[in-house]
Design a protein around this motif. Structure first.
Motif, short mmCIF file in Angstrom:
data_model
loop_
_atom_site.label_atom_id
_atom_site.label_comp_id
_atom_site.label_asym_id
_atom_site.label_seq_id
_atom_site.Cartn_x
_atom_site.Cartn_y
_atom_site.Cartn_z
N TYR A 9 33.79 68.29 35.07
CA TYR A 9 33.47 69.41 35.95
C TYR A 9 32.83 70.56 35.19
O TYR A 9 31.99 71.28 35.72
N VAL B 171 26.50 55.31 37.85
CA VAL B 171 27.66 55.14 38.73
C VAL B 171 27.54 56.10 39.90
O VAL B 171 27.37 57.30 39.71
N PRO C 215 31.06 62.87 36.02
CA PRO C 215 30.83 63.89 34.99
C PRO C 215 31.98 64.89 34.90
O PRO C 215 32.66 65.14 35.89
N GLY D 222 22.63 58.98 40.76
CA GLY D 222 21.38 59.16 40.04
C GLY D 222 21.23 60.48 39.32
O GLY D 222 20.25 60.69 38.63
N ASN D 223 22.18 61.39 39.45
CA ASN D 223 22.05 62.67 38.76
C ASN D 223 22.70 62.67 37.39
O ASN D 223 22.32 63.43 36.51
N TRP D 224 23.68 61.81 37.21
CA TRP D 224 24.45 61.81 35.96
C TRP D 224 24.46 60.45 35.28
O TRP D 224 24.89 60.33 34.15
N GLY D 225 24.03 59.45 35.96
CA GLY D 225 24.09 58.12 35.37
C GLY D 225 23.94 57.12 36.49
O GLY D 225 23.43 57.45 37.56
N VAL E 274 41.08 69.89 45.27
CA VAL E 274 40.58 68.83 44.39
C VAL E 274 41.74 67.90 44.00
O VAL E 274 41.60 66.68 44.02
N VAL F 126 29.20 69.90 35.14
CA VAL F 126 28.60 70.15 36.45
C VAL F 126 28.36 71.66 36.60
O VAL F 126 27.30 72.10 37.03
N LEU G 3 36.36 64.79 54.65
CA LEU G 3 36.44 66.20 54.26
C LEU G 3 35.62 67.08 55.19
O LEU G 3 34.53 66.69 55.60
C1 HEC Z 1 35.05 57.05 42.85
C2 HEC Z 1 34.93 58.09 41.81
C3 HEC Z 1 34.72 59.52 42.27
C4 HEC Z 1 35.53 60.29 43.09
C5 HEC Z 1 36.82 59.89 43.79
C6 HEC Z 1 34.91 61.60 43.13
N1 HEC Z 1 33.77 61.64 42.39
FE1 HEC Z 1 32.53 63.23 42.15
N2 HEC Z 1 31.26 62.07 41.09
C7 HEC Z 1 31.47 60.74 40.73
C8 HEC Z 1 30.29 60.23 40.02
C9 HEC Z 1 30.13 58.83 39.43
C10 HEC Z 1 29.35 61.31 39.99
C11 HEC Z 1 27.93 61.31 39.43
C12 HEC Z 1 26.97 60.92 40.57
C13 HEC Z 1 25.52 61.02 40.16
O1 HEC Z 1 25.14 60.56 39.10
O2 HEC Z 1 24.76 61.64 40.94
C14 HEC Z 1 30.00 62.45 40.66
C15 HEC Z 1 29.41 63.69 40.82
C16 HEC Z 1 30.03 64.81 41.36
C17 HEC Z 1 29.44 66.13 41.45
C18 HEC Z 1 28.04 66.52 40.97
C19 HEC Z 1 27.02 66.00 41.98
C20 HEC Z 1 25.58 66.15 41.52
O3 HEC Z 1 24.70 65.80 42.32
O4 HEC Z 1 25.30 66.61 40.39
C21 HEC Z 1 30.37 66.95 42.06
C22 HEC Z 1 30.23 68.43 42.41
C23 HEC Z 1 31.53 66.12 42.36
N3 HEC Z 1 31.29 64.84 41.92
C24 HEC Z 1 32.67 66.58 42.97
C25 HEC Z 1 33.68 65.73 43.44
C26 HEC Z 1 34.77 66.17 44.31
C27 HEC Z 1 34.98 67.60 44.79
C28 HEC Z 1 35.53 65.06 44.57
C29 HEC Z 1 36.78 64.95 45.46
C30 HEC Z 1 36.55 65.15 46.88
C31 HEC Z 1 34.92 63.95 43.86
N4 HEC Z 1 33.82 64.39 43.19
C32 HEC Z 1 35.43 62.66 43.86
C33 HEC Z 1 32.59 59.99 40.99
C34 HEC Z 1 33.61 60.38 41.84
#
Ligand code: HEC
Length: 125
Positions: free
Chosen positions: A68, A100, A66, A95-98, A48, A71, A108
């Protein structure tokens, strides 16, 4: 150069776990006392860190994405949830958290994504 990179990882790792590693130092025991001793947790946290996820996620606070810990509270640590969430990390999600969306991370491997999701789901208190 390699040494510098390692240094960065160690520093970033310390930052990410907010100083909760004090109780483990000097222990020669292989018993897992704490989730932070679990090799799966450590491997996931390192990935991560390396993958830049902390640019948008923090452990305890909502950032661009969100927290972690939230989550981990939302999804049970099951093989189904791990593969669904790993797929979202690779393809992106919204769409799951807001409103964005999370950007896609197509570089990956599914294995690495699953390792990271396992770490996230272990953060549940
Ligand atoms: C550009 C910003 C950004 C980066 C970089 C990012 N995330 Fe996220 N992540 C988000 C956002 C915004 C959400 C919420 C999306 C939504 O509402 O479904 C999210 C949601 C998640 C969720 C929950 C998904 C769900 O459907 O509930 C997980 C797990 C997660 N991220 C893991 C990661 C991991 C692991 C990485 C690195 C590989 C990562 N994220 C990199 C912005 C980011």
């Amino acid at each position: 150069m390699k040494k510098m990179f390692l240094c960065f990882l160690v520093t970033a790792g310390l930052f990410a776990c907010g100083g909760s590693s004090d109780s483990n130092s000097g222990s020669a025991s292989t018993e897992i006392k704490d989730v932070t001793d679990d090799p799966a947790f450590v491997a996931g946290r390192d990935l991560v860190n390396k993958s830049g996820c902390f640019a948008c996620h923090k452990v305890d606070e909502t950032s661009i994405g969100p927290a972690y810990r939230k989550v981990a509270e939302k999804y049970a640590n099951t093989p189904e949830n791990i593969s669904t969430l790993a797929g979202k990390v690779i393809k992106g999600g919204s769409g799951n958290w807001g409103t964005v969306p999370m950007t896609a991370h197509p570089a990956l491997s599914p294995e690495d994504a699953a390792t990271m999701v396992k770490y996230v789901l272990m953060l549940k208190k």
